[in-house]
Enzyme design. Structure first.
Site, PDB file in Angstrom:
ATOM      1  N   VAL A 152       0.873  -1.166   0.000  1.00 51.77           N
ATOM      2  CA  VAL A 152       0.000   0.000   0.000  1.00 51.77           C
ATOM      3  C   VAL A 152       0.915   1.222   0.000  1.00 51.77           C
ATOM      4  O   VAL A 152       1.908   1.249   0.734  1.00 51.77           O
ATOM      5  CB  VAL A 152      -0.903   0.029   1.250  1.00 51.77           C
ATOM      6  CG1 VAL A 152      -1.810   1.254   1.224  1.00 51.77           C
ATOM      7  CG2 VAL A 152      -1.719  -1.248   1.363  1.00 51.77           C
ATOM      8  N   CYS A 153       0.587   2.199  -0.847  1.00 49.38           N
ATOM      9  CA  CYS A 153       1.302   3.473  -0.820  1.00 49.38           C
ATOM     10  C   CYS A 153       2.800   3.223  -1.096  1.00 49.38           C
ATOM     11  O   CYS A 153       3.145   2.398  -1.944  1.00 49.38           O
ATOM     12  CB  CYS A 153       1.064   4.097   0.545  1.00 49.38           C
ATOM     13  SG  CYS A 153       1.420   5.851   0.732  1.00 49.38           S
ATOM     14  N   THR A 154       3.681   3.886  -0.376  1.00 52.61           N
ATOM     15  CA  THR A 154       5.113   3.737  -0.623  1.00 52.61           C
ATOM     16  C   THR A 154       5.669   2.392  -0.137  1.00 52.61           C
ATOM     17  O   THR A 154       6.875   2.157  -0.243  1.00 52.61           O
ATOM     18  CB  THR A 154       5.902   4.874   0.045  1.00 52.61           C
ATOM     19  OG1 THR A 154       5.496   4.959   1.413  1.00 52.61           O
ATOM     20  CG2 THR A 154       5.633   6.202  -0.645  1.00 52.61           C
ATOM     21  N   THR A 184       2.167   3.293  -6.496  1.00 55.03           N
ATOM     22  CA  THR A 184       2.512   3.763  -5.155  1.00 55.03           C
ATOM     23  C   THR A 184       1.805   5.105  -4.945  1.00 55.03           C
ATOM     24  O   THR A 184       0.988   5.511  -5.778  1.00 55.03           O
ATOM     25  CB  THR A 184       4.050   3.897  -5.009  1.00 55.03           C
ATOM     26  OG1 THR A 184       4.379   4.207  -3.658  1.00 55.03           O
ATOM     27  CG2 THR A 184       4.607   4.974  -5.931  1.00 55.03           C
TER      28      THR A 184
END
Lengths: 246, 246
Positions: free
Chosen positions: B122-124, B142
Site C-alpha cells: 500500500v502506498c510507498t 505507489t
C-alpha cells in the site's frame, strides 16, 4: 516538515488562534478502522496546518487489544487531555456493546465532551454517546446493524453517512469515519484544506464492486442477532438490557 | 462468533483446504491507515469465513510509533510467521523512505515473500518491495508523489488504484489499501464474500467533495520535495541515493 510546506505556500492559522485539540477515545476491543480512519485524516491536517493537536486518549497509557491482530497504545489519558475542541468516539462490536455499561469509560467521555465544540462518533461509538446520556433528542446515526438502538437513548436514527445535530457529529459504520472526518476538517478550516488532506491520503475511493447496494441488504433480518449480542454482553445489567430490548 | 453466522448461513471453506495466512508487515513510523485499511478488511473476512488467519509481523513484538499519535504492537514476527499466503507491506513518508536502506527489514520482507502467492503493498510500501529487488520488470503503483521512483527499481509505474502483475499487487496511496484488499478478498474467495465484508465495514464511500480531481493536481511540482526527502533520509547511503536521484 509537512509534505506540502515546501512544494507550495500553505495557509497558516493566525498565531493568535489557540491550538485546537482533536481527541480520539480509545478503549479495549474497539474496531480499529473506526479510530484510524479519522485519526489519519486529522494527523494529515496537523502535518499541513499549524494550530491543531491530535491525541488518542485512553483511561491509562497501556497496550490495549483491538478487533484486529494489532494492539495499540494511546498517547494520552482522559485525565490529561484538557478541554479538547473535538472528541471522537470509535465503535466496535461486542466490546463496544459491553462498554455501554462501563461507567468509568462513559464518565470519561462525558468529561471530555463537557466543553467540546464537536462531539463525534464513528459506527457504534454513538451508542456510547447515547449510553452517556448525550444524544437525548438528537438526530444521529451508527452502524446499520444497530441503528434502531439509538431510539433507546432518546435519539432519532438517521440513515446517512454522517449526521450533524448541534455539537454532535455521528458517522455510520467503520469506514464512514473517513468521510465524516474530511467533512469536519472542512468545517474547522475550509474546503481547500480538506481537499489537500484528501489528496495526501489519496482518498479517491474505487470499491471494486461499487458502493453498497442497500436495496439488497435485509437490515431487519439482522435485528435478532443484534439483540443476541446485547443479551450476551449485558447479562449483568438488566436495566440497560431492558432499555435496549424491543 | 461472526456477525453474519447466525443471521444467515455463510459459505465455509472445505475443512480440507489449509488455512491461508495474510501477513501484514509493521515497522516504526509507518502510515497507520496504509496498514489498518486492509487489515480491517481481512479481519472482517476472518470473522465471517473459516480458513483465514491474519497476522501483523514486526521484527520484534515491541511497541512501535506510527505517523499518528497511536503506537502499535504487532502480534507476530518475521521469524515466527511461516509461509504466509499473502504478504502486505504498508508505506509511509520519511520512515519508509529511510527503510529502503534497512537491510534487516528488506531481508524480512524477502523471506516472507519467498513462497507467498500474493506480495502486496500500500502506498510507498511498493518502494520497499522495489528496494528488496522484487519489482524488477513489473508494473506497479505507489503514492502519487513518489510514483516515478518505481523506475529506479526496474518497475513500470502505473497510475491506477491498484495494479496486479503476477504475484505482485500494489496499491496507490494510503486509503487505496481498502479497495485493493476488497479486490484481493474477492480473488481469494468470491465477489459475494467481498461484498459481505464491504457491508460489515460499511464501505460505501461518500467523500464530502467527491473524489480527487486529478486534473487540478500538479504532480510534477512535488518532485523536488520528494527528492529533498530522499536526500535527507538517505544521506548515509550514496549508492541508493544515486539510484533514486534523477
Amino acid at each position: 516538515m509537512s509534505v506540502t510546506d515546501t512544494a507550495q505556500p500553505t495557509q497558516r492559522t493566525q498565531p493568535s488562534q489557540p491550538t485546537r485539540t482533536v481527541a480520539f477515545v480509545a478503549y479495549p476491543g474497539l474496531t480499529l478502522l473506526d479510530l484510524v480512519g479519522p485519526l489519519q485524516v486529522f494527523s494529515a491536517l496537523q502535518s499541513v496546518r499549524d494550530g491543531f493537536r491530535v491525541v488518542v486518549m485512553g483511561r491509562r497509557l497501556r497496550v490495549m487489544e483491538t478487533d484486529t491482530p494489532l494492539a495499540v497504545v494511546p498517547d494520552s489519558t482522559f485525565d490529561y487531555t484538557m478541554d479538547p475542541y473535538a472528541v471522537v468516539v470509535p465503535g466496535g462490536l461486542v466490546p463496544t456493546l459491553a462498554a455501554m455499561a462501563d461507567r468509568s469509560l462513559l464518565d470519561g467521555i462525558r468529561r471530555a465532551a463537557a466543553h467540546a465544540e464537536v462531539i463525534g462518533s464513528v459506527c457504534t461509538g454513538s451508542l456510547l454517546l447515547g449510553a452517556a446520556g448525550l444524544l437525548d433528542g438528537r438526530r444521529a446515526t451508527t452502524h446499520w446493524m444497530f441503528r434502531d438502538l439509538l431510539t433507546s437513548f432518546g435519539a432519532t436514527p438517521v440513515a446517512e453517512r454522517w449526521v450533524e445535530d448541534g455539537p454532535y457529529l455521528t458517522a455510520a459504520g467503520v469506514s464512514a469515519g473517513i468521510d465524516m472526518a474530511l467533512h469536519l476538517v472542512s468545517r474547522m478550516t475550509d474546503e481547500q484544506t480538506a481537499r489537500e488532506v484528501q489528496l495526501l491520503i489519496e482518498y479517491d475511493p474505487q470499491p471494486p464492486f461499487g458502493g453498497i447496494d442497500w436495496g439488497t441488504v435485509d437490515i431487519e433480518s439482522h435485528a435478532p442477532l443484534a439483540q443476541q449480542f446485547l443479551t450476551e454482553v449485558l447479562t449483568g445489567h438488566p436495566d440497560l438490557l431492558a432499555l435496549l430490548r424491543r
